[in-house]
Design a protein around this motif. Structure first.
Motif, PDB file in Angstrom:
ATOM      1  N   GLY A   1       0.809  -1.231   0.000  1.00  0.00           N
ATOM      2  CA  GLY A   1       0.000   0.000   0.000  1.00  0.00           C
ATOM      3  C   GLY A   1       0.835   1.270   0.000  1.00  0.00           C
ATOM      4  N   PRO A   2       1.786   1.414   0.947  1.00  0.00           N
ATOM      5  CA  PRO A   2       2.562   2.657   0.987  1.00  0.00           C
ATOM      6  C   PRO A   2       3.366   2.897  -0.289  1.00  0.00           C
ATOM      7  N   LEU A   3       3.774   1.824  -0.982  1.00  0.00           N
ATOM      8  CA  LEU A   3       4.519   2.006  -2.238  1.00  0.00           C
ATOM      9  C   LEU A   3       3.596   2.537  -3.330  1.00  0.00           C
ATOM     10  N   LEU A   4       2.335   2.062  -3.307  1.00  0.00           N
ATOM     11  CA  LEU A   4       1.375   2.490  -4.324  1.00  0.00           C
ATOM     12  C   LEU A   4       0.834   3.893  -4.029  1.00  0.00           C
ATOM     13  N   ALA A   5       0.869   4.287  -2.749  1.00  0.00           N
ATOM     14  CA  ALA A   5       0.260   5.559  -2.330  1.00  0.00           C
ATOM     15  C   ALA A   5       0.806   6.723  -3.132  1.00  0.00           C
ATOM     16  N   VAL A   6       2.076   6.656  -3.510  1.00  0.00           N
ATOM     17  CA  VAL A   6       2.711   7.798  -4.174  1.00  0.00           C
ATOM     18  C   VAL A   6       2.874   7.550  -5.678  1.00  0.00           C
ATOM     19  N   PHE A   7       2.183   6.531  -6.173  1.00  0.00           N
ATOM     20  CA  PHE A   7       2.316   6.134  -7.580  1.00  0.00           C
ATOM     21  C   PHE A   7       1.666   7.164  -8.503  1.00  0.00           C
ATOM     22  N   ASP A   8       2.445   7.680  -9.444  1.00  0.00           N
ATOM     23  CA  ASP A   8       1.893   8.566 -10.480  1.00  0.00           C
ATOM     24  C   ASP A   8       1.956   7.807 -11.806  1.00  0.00           C
ATOM     25  N   PRO A   9       0.816   7.319 -12.301  1.00  0.00           N
ATOM     26  CA  PRO A   9       0.849   6.466 -13.491  1.00  0.00           C
ATOM     27  C   PRO A   9       0.961   7.200 -14.821  1.00  0.00           C
ATOM     28  N   SER A  10       1.097   8.532 -14.829  1.00  0.00           N
ATOM     29  CA  SER A  10       1.183   9.224 -16.113  1.00  0.00           C
ATOM     30  C   SER A  10       2.464   8.777 -16.833  1.00  0.00           C
TER      31      SER A  10
ATOM     32  N   VAL B   1       0.626   6.732 -18.784  1.00  0.00           N
ATOM     33  CA  VAL B   1      -0.247   5.620 -19.215  1.00  0.00           C
ATOM     34  C   VAL B   1      -1.602   5.634 -18.508  1.00  0.00           C
ATOM     35  N   GLY B   2      -1.749   6.483 -17.492  1.00  0.00           N
ATOM     36  CA  GLY B   2      -3.029   6.522 -16.795  1.00  0.00           C
ATOM     37  C   GLY B   2      -3.060   7.625 -15.757  1.00  0.00           C
ATOM     38  N   GLU B   3      -4.178   7.682 -15.019  1.00  0.00           N
ATOM     39  CA  GLU B   3      -4.317   8.673 -13.948  1.00  0.00           C
ATOM     40  C   GLU B   3      -4.990   8.015 -12.747  1.00  0.00           C
ATOM     41  N   VAL B   4      -4.706   8.561 -11.556  1.00  0.00           N
ATOM     42  CA  VAL B   4      -5.349   8.049 -10.348  1.00  0.00           C
ATOM     43  C   VAL B   4      -6.671   8.774 -10.164  1.00  0.00           C
ATOM     44  N   VAL B   5      -7.744   8.009 -10.038  1.00  0.00           N
ATOM     45  CA  VAL B   5      -9.076   8.601  -9.864  1.00  0.00           C
ATOM     46  C   VAL B   5      -9.406   8.676  -8.362  1.00  0.00           C
ATOM     47  N   ARG B   6      -9.070   7.622  -7.639  1.00  0.00           N
ATOM     48  CA  ARG B   6      -9.273   7.612  -6.167  1.00  0.00           C
ATOM     49  C   ARG B   6      -8.134   6.860  -5.535  1.00  0.00           C
ATOM     50  N   ASN B   7      -7.758   7.324  -4.338  1.00  0.00           N
ATOM     51  CA  ASN B   7      -6.656   6.705  -3.620  1.00  0.00           C
ATOM     52  C   ASN B   7      -6.971   6.829  -2.127  1.00  0.00           C
ATOM     53  N   ASP B   8      -7.609   5.797  -1.571  1.00  0.00           N
ATOM     54  CA  ASP B   8      -8.098   5.878  -0.186  1.00  0.00           C
ATOM     55  C   ASP B   8      -7.536   4.722   0.642  1.00  0.00           C
ATOM     56  N   VAL B   9      -7.545   4.903   1.962  1.00  0.00           N
ATOM     57  CA  VAL B   9      -7.241   3.781   2.849  1.00  0.00           C
ATOM     58  C   VAL B   9      -8.511   3.458   3.623  1.00  0.00           C
ATOM     59  N   ARG B  10      -8.961   2.219   3.491  1.00  0.00           N
ATOM     60  CA  ARG B  10     -10.188   1.778   4.171  1.00  0.00           C
ATOM     61  C   ARG B  10      -9.787   0.951   5.384  1.00  0.00           C
ATOM     62  N   GLU B  11     -10.367   1.277   6.536  1.00  0.00           N
ATOM     63  CA  GLU B  11     -10.093   0.473   7.748  1.00  0.00           C
ATOM     64  C   GLU B  11     -11.131  -0.625   7.844  1.00  0.00           C
ATOM     65  N   TRP B  12     -10.665  -1.837   8.148  1.00  0.00           N
ATOM     66  CA  TRP B  12     -11.607  -2.952   8.230  1.00  0.00           C
ATOM     67  C   TRP B  12     -11.283  -3.799   9.465  1.00  0.00           C
ATOM     68  N   PRO B  13     -12.159  -3.742  10.500  1.00  0.00           N
ATOM     69  CA  PRO B  13     -11.882  -4.502  11.714  1.00  0.00           C
ATOM     70  C   PRO B  13     -12.232  -5.981  11.535  1.00  0.00           C
ATOM     71  N   VAL B  14     -11.352  -6.832  12.003  1.00  0.00           N
ATOM     72  CA  VAL B  14     -11.551  -8.280  11.898  1.00  0.00           C
ATOM     73  C   VAL B  14     -11.428  -8.859  13.303  1.00  0.00           C
ATOM     74  N   ALA B  15     -12.359  -9.745  13.673  1.00  0.00           N
ATOM     75  CA  ALA B  15     -12.294 -10.368  15.006  1.00  0.00           C
ATOM     76  C   ALA B  15     -10.940 -11.076  15.154  1.00  0.00           C
TER      77      ALA B  15
ATOM     78  N   ILE C   1      -8.321   3.455  -7.486  1.00  0.00           N
ATOM     79  CA  ILE C   1      -9.007   3.385  -8.771  1.00  0.00           C
ATOM     80  C   ILE C   1      -8.171   4.203  -9.757  1.00  0.00           C
ATOM     81  N   MET C   2      -7.723   3.553 -10.832  1.00  0.00           N
ATOM     82  CA  MET C   2      -6.927   4.253 -11.844  1.00  0.00           C
ATOM     83  C   MET C   2      -7.592   4.112 -13.199  1.00  0.00           C
ATOM     84  N   ARG C   3      -7.387   5.118 -14.032  1.00  0.00           N
ATOM     85  CA  ARG C   3      -7.975   5.045 -15.373  1.00  0.00           C
ATOM     86  C   ARG C   3      -6.860   5.056 -16.411  1.00  0.00           C
ATOM     87  N   SER C   4      -7.015   4.165 -17.397  1.00  0.00           N
ATOM     88  CA  SER C   4      -6.015   4.079 -18.461  1.00  0.00           C
ATOM     89  C   SER C   4      -6.144   5.265 -19.403  1.00  0.00           C
TER      90      SER C   4
END
Ligand SMILES: C[S@@+](CC[C@H](N)C(=O)[O-])C[C@H]1O[C@@H](n2cnc3c(N)ncnc32)[C@H](O)[C@@H]1O
Length: 295
Positions: A210-219, A221-235, A290-293
């Motif tokens: 995740g942290p490596l992708l966080a700063v990814f600029d795909p130009s 060949v593409g653009e970043v449309v959304r770049n979020d971190v979702r928290e998900w609790p697991v028992a 979410i990235m767009r080509s």
């Protein structure tokens, strides 16, 4: 210990060269004979056995809700072709097909065993064996490609994501889910996670992609449309069950730093936590992109 597809002849040449240039060997007066043993590591640490498939089935259940939310948010409606990159035994492929309502959905994985299992899990969908580090893919350009926890196992995840964007139709979307971090206060789980990190890092990959992708600029060949971190609790018992299945798969991996007895002890403690009614949670921080080509 060798990671990657290095020919045996090259390994022998490198050992010979290291020996010729070795200061200690060169300072000895006696004859020195070098007889190396090479241990090859499988490129993907988490295996494709029945146990590995069982773990992926549990994983699919646990993370179903956040993954469906990402696909709903990012995928075009009723796309002609959707690809599940690194599909494993097909649970994520079925989820992608159901959520996107794609006219055609194809799962791609390097493992023949996983692809065979996937054909059993989702016989209505298509599956192809292919190494995702290689482009072009053996399919026409897709309208949506989804990859969950695959880049974590590949060296240079940013380079891979960039090459995947080139396999999309113009305006096609690439949906990625990778671990940012896993938060727990339980020392046994922290210990397990450090080992998992080491086993994957020995292949030149990063379990926390995740942290490596966080700063990814795909130009360009593409653009970043959304770049979020979702928290998900697991028992905690569920997290321990996932980890216990994993450890059974790679506990004897060549890159495992622990002795077999220590692995067995850790396994026993994880099994105990999995069977417990511990009320704590382990929080997955999942990077969802979410990235767009642009091609
Ligand atoms: C952690 S599993 C994720 C499976 C599935 N995406 C899911 O969410 O259930 C990673 C998958 O990537 C596949 N994989 C790893 N390296 C690969 C490569 N180079 N090419 C294709 N598949 C690969 C593995 O075989 C495995 O099925």
């Amino acid at each position: 210990m060798v990671a990657g597809d290095v020919p045996l002849e090259r390994l022998h040449r490198l050992v010979e060269q290291a020996h010729q240039e070795c200061y200690i060997a060169n300072s000895l007066r006696c004859e020195v004979s070098v007889q190396p043993t090479f241990v090859r590591m499988p490129a993907y640490a988490f295996g494709d056995s029945g146990l590995a498939a069982e773990r992926l089935a549990l994983l699919a259940q646990v993370f179903d809700t956040p993954s469906r939310a990402l696909i709903t948010k990012g995928a075009p409606r009723v796309p002609p072709l959707a690809l599940d990159l690194g599909c494993g035994p097909g649970h994520s492929t079925r989820m992608l097909a159901e959520t996107s309502q794609a006219r055609r959905t194809v799962g791609i994985d390097a493992s023949v065993a996983h692809v065979e299992a996937a054909r059993g899990v989702a016989p209505e969908l298509e599956f192809v064996v292919h190494d995702l580090t290689r482009t072009p893919f053996p399919l026409e350009n897709a309208d949506v490609a989804y990859a969950r926890w695959v880049l974590a196992h590949l060296p240079d995840p940013v380079g891979r994501a960039r090459s995947w964007l080139t396999q999309l139709a113009p305006g096609g979307v690439l949906l990625l889910e990778e671990t940012e971090r896993i938060e727990t206060t339980e020392p046994v789980l922290i210990r397990y996670l450090a080992l998992a990190h080491d086993v994957v890092a020995a292949r030149g990959a990063s379990l926390e992609a995740g942290p490596l992708l966080a700063v990814f600029d795909p130009s360009p060949v593409g653009e970043v449309v959304r770049n979020d971190v979702r928290e998900w609790p697991v028992a905690l018992p569920t997290a321990a069950a996932l980890f216990a299945l994993n450890l059974r798969v790679w506990g004897s991996d060549p890159a495992m730093p622990l002795a077999a007895d220590d692995v067995a002890s850790l396994q026993a403690v994880l099994d105990g936590l999995a069977a417990s009614d511990d009320r704590r949670v382990v929080t997955w921080h999942i990077r969802q992109m979410i990235m767009r080509s642009a091609m």
